[in-house]
Design an enzyme around this catalytic site. Structure first.
Site, PDB file in Angstrom:
ATOM      1  N   HIS A 166       0.002   0.594  11.344  1.00 43.95           N
ATOM      2  CA  HIS A 166      -1.383   1.065  11.269  1.00 43.95           C
ATOM      3  C   HIS A 166      -1.670   2.139  12.298  1.00 43.95           C
ATOM      4  CE1 HIS A 166      -1.312  -2.914   9.276  1.00 43.95           C
ATOM      5  NE2 HIS A 166      -1.948  -2.213   8.374  1.00 43.95           N
ATOM      6  N   HIS A 224      -4.719   1.264   5.284  1.00 48.86           N
ATOM      7  CA  HIS A 224      -4.915   1.773   3.935  1.00 48.86           C
ATOM      8  C   HIS A 224      -5.492   3.181   3.999  1.00 48.86           C
ATOM      9  CE1 HIS A 224      -8.529  -0.303   5.207  1.00 48.86           C
ATOM     10  NE2 HIS A 224      -9.249   0.244   4.252  1.00 48.86           N
ATOM     11  N   MET A 236      -1.106  -1.734  -5.572  1.00 46.61           N
ATOM     12  CA  MET A 236      -1.294  -3.129  -5.976  1.00 46.61           C
ATOM     13  C   MET A 236      -2.210  -3.174  -7.201  1.00 46.61           C
ATOM     14  SD  MET A 236      -2.833  -6.270  -3.755  1.00 46.61           S
ATOM     15  CE  MET A 236      -1.676  -6.437  -2.508  1.00 46.61           C
ATOM     16  N   SER A 237      -3.535  -3.060  -6.998  1.00 43.30           N
ATOM     17  CA  SER A 237      -4.478  -3.269  -8.112  1.00 43.30           C
ATOM     18  C   SER A 237      -4.290  -2.254  -9.238  1.00 43.30           C
ATOM     19  CB  SER A 237      -5.917  -3.240  -7.598  1.00 43.30           C
ATOM     20  OG  SER A 237      -6.168  -2.038  -6.918  1.00 43.30           O
TER      21      SER A 237
HETATM   22  C1  LIG Z   1      -1.199  -4.879   0.716  1.00 46.03           C
HETATM   23  C2  LIG Z   1      -1.906  -3.807   1.417  1.00 46.03           C
HETATM   24  N1  LIG Z   1      -1.556  -3.419   2.681  1.00 46.03           N
HETATM   25  C3  LIG Z   1      -2.347  -2.452   3.137  1.00 46.03           C
HETATM   26  C4  LIG Z   1      -2.236  -1.869   4.493  1.00 46.03           C
HETATM   27  O1  LIG Z   1      -3.119  -1.093   4.862  1.00 46.03           O
HETATM   28  O2  LIG Z   1      -1.272  -2.179   5.169  1.00 46.03           O
HETATM   29  S1  LIG Z   1      -3.516  -1.950   2.008  1.00 46.03           S
HETATM   30  C5  LIG Z   1      -2.978  -3.085   0.889  1.00 46.03           C
HETATM   31  C6  LIG Z   1      -3.587  -3.275  -0.451  1.00 46.03           C
HETATM   32  C7  LIG Z   1      -3.367  -2.129  -1.377  1.00 46.03           C
HETATM   33  O3  LIG Z   1      -3.937  -2.449  -2.589  1.00 46.03           O
HETATM   34  P1  LIG Z   1      -4.461  -1.391  -3.663  1.00 46.03           P
HETATM   35  O4  LIG Z   1      -3.285  -0.669  -4.199  1.00 46.03           O
HETATM   36  O5  LIG Z   1      -5.098  -2.306  -4.677  1.00 46.03           O
HETATM   37  O6  LIG Z   1      -5.464  -0.516  -2.988  1.00 46.03           O
END
Ligand SMILES: Cc1nc(C(=O)O)sc1CCOP(=O)(O)O
Length: 201
Positions: free
Chosen positions: A106, A126, A180-181
């Site tokens: 991060h 993210h 993911m989603s």
């Molecule tokens: C599992 C995960 N890890 C993250 C991080 O910031 O480390 S964000 C995240 C979720 C990503 O989901 P989507 O594709 O639905 O946005």
């Protein structure tokens, strides 16, 4: 341009048989399908990954989240470790038998530290706002670019990835994306994967 990476992260909402069905369709088009089933026990994940292998999903396409013993025992294509992982784990002899190790990060300094420890790639997010990660502000493309410039290993961007956003993400120098989603919530997961795949060419 070299092939960019597409990582698909399981979201803990599907049965093993649903995961197997979707994985069977999408694996030829993705770098990895991460088994991230946080509410399941080690035994459940071990049996689940074994089941996916029996269903014909190639081991190289499966990355296990947070469970080194399964990645080693079943010789999956990789292991994804959370940012809280102690240094000892990656540097342990035990992990040398694992094919590819990624760590979630991060911050740029954290990414550098993980690179020095021997991580093969880092996952940073993210990037965009997403329902899958609430309560923390998104880090954005500028931070992604700074992090990419800080390390020499591949950086995979995660969080709020849509096909329309792929180009702006790749423009930072990132080596690929994780979703993911966008895949698991799609009415047509294969169609969704192909849309990301096209943008990553
Ligand atoms: C599992 C995960 N890890 C993250 C991080 O910031 O480390 S964000 C995240 C979720 C990503 O989901 P989507 O594709 O639905 O946005």
């Amino acid at each position: 341009m070299s092939q960019k990476e597409l990582h698909v992260i399981s979201g803990g909402k599907h049965t093993w048989s649903e995961i197997a069905k979707i994985a069977a369709q999408i694996h030829p088009y993705v770098t990895a399908i991460h088994i991230r089933e946080k509410t399941k026990s080690l035994d459940e994940v071990f049996i689940g990954v074994q089941y996916l292998l029996e269903q014909g999903i190639p081991a190289k396409s499966l990355y296990v989240n947070g469970l080194p013993s399964i990645a080693l025992a079943l010789q999956t294509g990789g292991l994804q470790l959370p940012g809280t992982t102690p240094s000892l784990v990656i540097q342990d002899e035990f992990c040398r038998g694992i094919q590819r190790i990624g760590v979630s990060v991060h911050h740029a300094d954290e990414a550098k530290w993980r690179e020095k420890e021997g991580a093969d790639y880092v996952m940073f997010g993210h990037i965009f706002a997403t329902n899958s990660k609430q309560g923390v502000p998104p880090r954005g493309l500028e931070q992604l670019k700074q992090l990419v410039n800080h390390v020499n290993i591949p950086v995979i961007a995660i969080g709020g990835m849509t096909p329309a956003r792929v180009k702006s993400v790749l423009d930072t120098g990132a080596s690929g994306i994780a979703v993911m989603s966008g895949i698991w919530d799609a009415a047509d997961p294969l169609g969704a994967v192909l849309a990301y795949h096209d943008e990553l060419q």
